[in-house]
Scaffold this active site. Structure first.
Site, mmCIF file in Angstrom:
data_model
loop_
_atom_site.group_PDB
_atom_site.id
_atom_site.type_symbol
_atom_site.label_atom_id
_atom_site.label_comp_id
_atom_site.label_asym_id
_atom_site.label_seq_id
_atom_site.Cartn_x
_atom_site.Cartn_y
_atom_site.Cartn_z
ATOM 1 N N CYS A 23 42.264 50.325 63.597
ATOM 2 C CA CYS A 23 42.704 49.266 63.765
ATOM 3 C C CYS A 23 41.506 48.743 64.043
ATOM 4 C CB CYS A 23 43.808 49.271 64.882
ATOM 5 S SG CYS A 23 43.501 50.159 66.647
ATOM 6 N N CYS A 26 39.734 50.011 67.645
ATOM 7 C CA CYS A 26 38.796 50.709 67.147
ATOM 8 C C CYS A 26 37.546 50.355 66.789
ATOM 9 C CB CYS A 26 38.883 51.527 66.653
ATOM 10 S SG CYS A 26 40.541 52.485 66.399
ATOM 11 N N ASP A 437 36.317 30.964 38.446
ATOM 12 C CA ASP A 437 35.988 31.493 37.444
ATOM 13 C C ASP A 437 35.845 30.582 36.194
ATOM 14 O OD1 ASP A 437 33.741 32.797 35.636
ATOM 15 O OD2 ASP A 437 36.154 33.989 35.040
ATOM 16 N N ASP A 642 38.146 37.144 36.694
ATOM 17 C CA ASP A 642 37.681 38.309 35.962
ATOM 18 C C ASP A 642 37.416 38.966 35.370
ATOM 19 O OD1 ASP A 642 36.823 36.074 34.206
ATOM 20 O OD2 ASP A 642 38.486 37.143 32.815
ATOM 21 N N ASP A 646 31.929 38.465 38.048
ATOM 22 C CA ASP A 646 33.080 37.930 39.525
ATOM 23 C C ASP A 646 33.047 38.712 40.474
ATOM 24 O OD1 ASP A 646 33.292 35.538 37.965
ATOM 25 O OD2 ASP A 646 35.114 36.408 36.544
#
Length: 759
Positions: A23, A26, A437, A642, A646
């Site tokens: 979590c 932590c 992009d 894509d 990227d």
């Protein structure tokens, strides 16, 4: 020359693995312990990758020292070097399989426990149903839930608590109370009452939380896929040229700077380098995202992992190994994935104070009733003690976030929006800027004919119509493998044209094609081809320059040394892209274009899409830096892309969004995937995030409201005034009611329609 003492004062950076975090609390503990270690300049801990990125001074602290700092918080530092990667992945796989097995066992036992608790179906069993409920619950509590006990004990040894402590306190209270009720019922008996059992409560809580841990483990396993797939792009071997044309195939690791490498057609280029001999078209789409192959001549630079599509190339290696562009991109993805997400979970933060407060309240309640309560004082003290623990059980607190996230992510999938995890869904609501992009994201990613312009200055007898110009160009390009030529051929075929036979064909590398058909010599190519052949554009120069400014590629068509027209080819904007951008702008988000393409093309596409801000001519390795620059200026950035280039930017962004038609690398590096490849999913994901976070906040409010109102009543605050003492059974009912309200509120997401992208 610097001395050893001076060199040890230079800071170094390393990645270390950390085992056992569950979590945000932590993460905060480990980060604080590392940051306070003398010699550590900066520490950033990432929960998803289970790693810490640490910048430190080797003269003041060593890796064992960092390990000691991690151990002081109750966690374990594990090796993260290249040699240990396979072992780490094997351990994660084994842990995942064990977790899955425990969940199956826990679910089956919990179903049996619920049946026994709610119906008389098990009344035929010997020894009575309560004994069998104890037998069924014990393995769930201590074998399945053993990891919660180990983690809570580790935190307790170092004077802290986390969500595991809440789980252990709540389920142990229910289990121990029920166990005593089974084997010593007289201990709890009051006038006209029998003790209530809560075995089902303990089992259900553990099973639900274990399901969440399994989903979390699956998400963590997928975070390494982007790195693995990137590494797989690197060719395994290279062909070295030695002496007088001698060729030798060697592992790519043996290639040195200065070596000459032969790259045949169809092979991937193994290193970054400079072309020394040969010419070809190199497909760089896997690296740059741009769909059109780039012509390479002697003196041009080439990048490792790109594909040589045509002629053979001799490449002089200038960067090898970890210095190549691909290796740098891999490193950027690692760094971005290992950086700390700028979000903290409210429940985990409050849990650090809430758990000790609840335990202290229960102990004080027990002592007060034991000293001042009516007879039998021990019974009253025990009842109030257990009631406080049960009503403070973190069931609703634990369900507040994951139930909303599970419903939200499921709802997103119905809209074709795949969200990698709950943290992403929480984070997306903070977005202020969406960076797109260009190629393959805003545009189709495939070149297409946009315009055919016949020459109007030629004599009437040799002038061709628009259709004839297109037909001649398509016939000449019939045998071409170049994407621009294929786009011309496909466009002519869609117009129903019959393409005649070609008598001869020659591909002119970097310039165009030459063909003989119908007894005529036909050339199709760039202005460089005209200049090379000493021909004028016959009045088409102005049209060509206009098309270039619009981001299009003009192909001049020449018949028997006369320029009869030109064909414009371009990567076109997706049909709904402009409307999708307007929708984001109506939501108060700024749209930005980020591309490696030239400024003319970038601004032309941006105008069509309605985007005012453009970042053009950005190199692949610089895209993540541009995202970081926007973040430094206060923007919460979503990156939509894509291509492999990227991937670092997707990982660096506050939220990375990949279109489903893109490369696998971008999909793995991204936080959100648009399965349908439609940009409408960007706005849908952000709107879904905003609504989900609103639900989560409501859930947390009601979860805490039940606890804050119920704990004083459970402690017996009303007894001196009204004679009301909260029975543990009522406390369990109140706890169940809080859970039901949280679940019901979360399920409202299933009926919500999201903007204009409803399926």
């Amino acid at each position: 020359m610097a001395s050893v003492a001076e060199s040890t004062q230079n800071p170094t950076s390393t990645r270390i693995g950390i085992r056992g975090m569950h979590c945000a609390a932590c993460v905060a503990k480990v980060e604080r312990a590392l940051s306070q270690t003398p010699g550590v300049l900066r520490a950033s801990v990432n929960l998803a990758s289970e790693e810490a990125q640490v910048e430190y001074l080797p003269a003041q602290v060593s890796l064992p020292g960092l390990g000691a700092a991690v151990a002081s918080t109750g966690f374990e530092m594990v090796e993260r070097g290249e040699a240990a990667q396979e072992e780490v992945e094997r351990q994660h796989r084994d842990d995942y399989l064990l977790l899955k097995k425990k969940l199956i066992v826990s679910a089956l036992l919990t179903v049996a426990i619920l049946i026994g608790s709610m119906t008389p179906l098990l009344s035929f069993l010997p020894f009575g149903v309560p004994v069998w409920l104890f037998v069924l619950t014990t393995p769930v509590q201590f074998w399945v839930g053993g990891q919660f006990y180990r983690s809570a004990w580790a935190r307790a040894r170092h004077g802290s608590s986390d969500m595991n402590t809440l789980i252990v306190v709540g389920t142990s209270a229910a289990y121990l109370y029920s166990t005593v009720a089974v084997f010593a019922p007289g201990f709890f008996v009051t006038v006209g009452q029998q003790p209530q059992m809560y075995f089902d409560t303990a089992a259900v809580i553990i099973t639900l939380i274990l399901l969440g841990r399994l989903l979390e483990a699956r998400a963590k396993r997928r975070t390494t896929e982007a790195i693995r797939r990137l590494a797989q792009l690197q060719p395994k071997t290279a062909t070295l040229l030695r002496g007088e044309g001698e060729q030798e195939a060697v592992p790519v690791e043996q290639v040195q700077v200065g070596d000459r490498v032969l790259v045949r057609p169809g092979e991937s280029i193994p290193v970054d380098g400079i072309v020394r001999a040969g010419s070809s078209a190199v497909d760089e789409s896997m690296l740059t995202g741009e769909s059109l192959p780039v012509e390479k001549q002697p003196g041009d630079r080439v990048t490792g992992a790109t594909l040589n599509t045509a002629g053979a190339l001799t490449v002089l290696a200038t960067k090898v190994g970890k210095e190549t562009a691909l290796a740098r991109i891999i490193d950027l993805v690692r760094q971005a994935q290992g950086s700390k997400a700028p979000i903290q979970r409210l429940a985990d933060t409050i849990a650090a104070y809430f758990v000790p407060a609840v335990i202290a309240t229960a102990v004080v309640t027990f002592c007060l009733w034991l000293m001042f309560g009516p007879d039998p004082s021990l019974t009253f003290a025990l009842m109030t003690f257990v009631a406080v623990l049960i009503i403070a059980c973190p069931c609703s607190l634990g369900l507040a976030t994951p139930t909303a996230i599970m419903v939200g992510t499921g709802r997103g999938a119905e809209y074709g929006v795949l969200i990698k995890g709950g943290e992403i869904l929480e984070r997306a609501h903070t977005l202020t800027t969406v960076v797109f992009d260009k190629t393959g994201t805003l545009t189709t990613g495939k070149p297409a004919v946009t315009e055919v312009v016949p020459s109007e200055t030629l004599p009437e007898r040799v002038r061709l119509s628009r259709a004839e110009v297109l037909r001649m160009a398509a016939c000449a390009e019939w045998h071409s493998e170049h994407p621009l030529g294929q786009a011309v051929v496909q466009h002519a075929q869609t117009q129903g044209m019959t393409l005649g036979p070609v008598e001869s064909f020659v591909a002119l590398a970097g310039h165009g094609v030459e063909a003989r058909l119908e007894g005529k010599l036909v050339l199709v190519g760039s202005r460089r081809l005209l200049a090379q052949r000493g021909m004028q554009s016959d009045g088409l120069l102005e049209h060509g320059e206009r098309l270039s400014r619009e981001g299009k590629t003009p192909l001049y068509v020449v018949v028997n040394r006369r320029v009869v027209g030109l064909v414009a080819v371009a990567d076109t904007l997706k049909p709904q892209a402009a409307e999708d951008v307007r929708r984001l702008q109506r939501m108060g988000l700024e749209a930005v274009m980020l591309t490696g393409d030239n400024r003319h093309t970038a601004h032309a596409i941006a105008r069509q899409a309605g985007i005012a801000r453009v970042l053009a001519e950005v190199l692949p390795e610089e895209k993540a830096a541009e995202i970081a620059r926007l973040q430094d200026n206060g923007a919460a950035v979503a990156m939509v892309g894509d291509g492999i280039n990227d991937a670092p930017a997707l990982a660096q962004a506050t939220v990375g969004i990949a279109v489903g038609t893109g490369t696998d690398i971008a999909l793995e590096a991204a936080d959100i995937t648009l399965l349908r490849g439609e940009l409408s999913g960007v706005a849908t994901a952000i709107e879904l995030s905003r609504r989900t976070v609103q639900i989560i906040r409501q859930n947390l409010f009601w979860a805490f409201a039940y606890n804050t109102a119920g704990i004083p009543i459970a402690a017996g605050l009303l007894y001196p005034f009204f004679g009301v003492l909260l029975d543990p059974m009522v406390a369990a009912s109140a706890m169940a009611l809080s859970s039901v309200s949280v679940l019901t509120n979360s399920l409202r997401l299933r009926t919500m329609r999201l903007g204009e992208s409803a399926p």
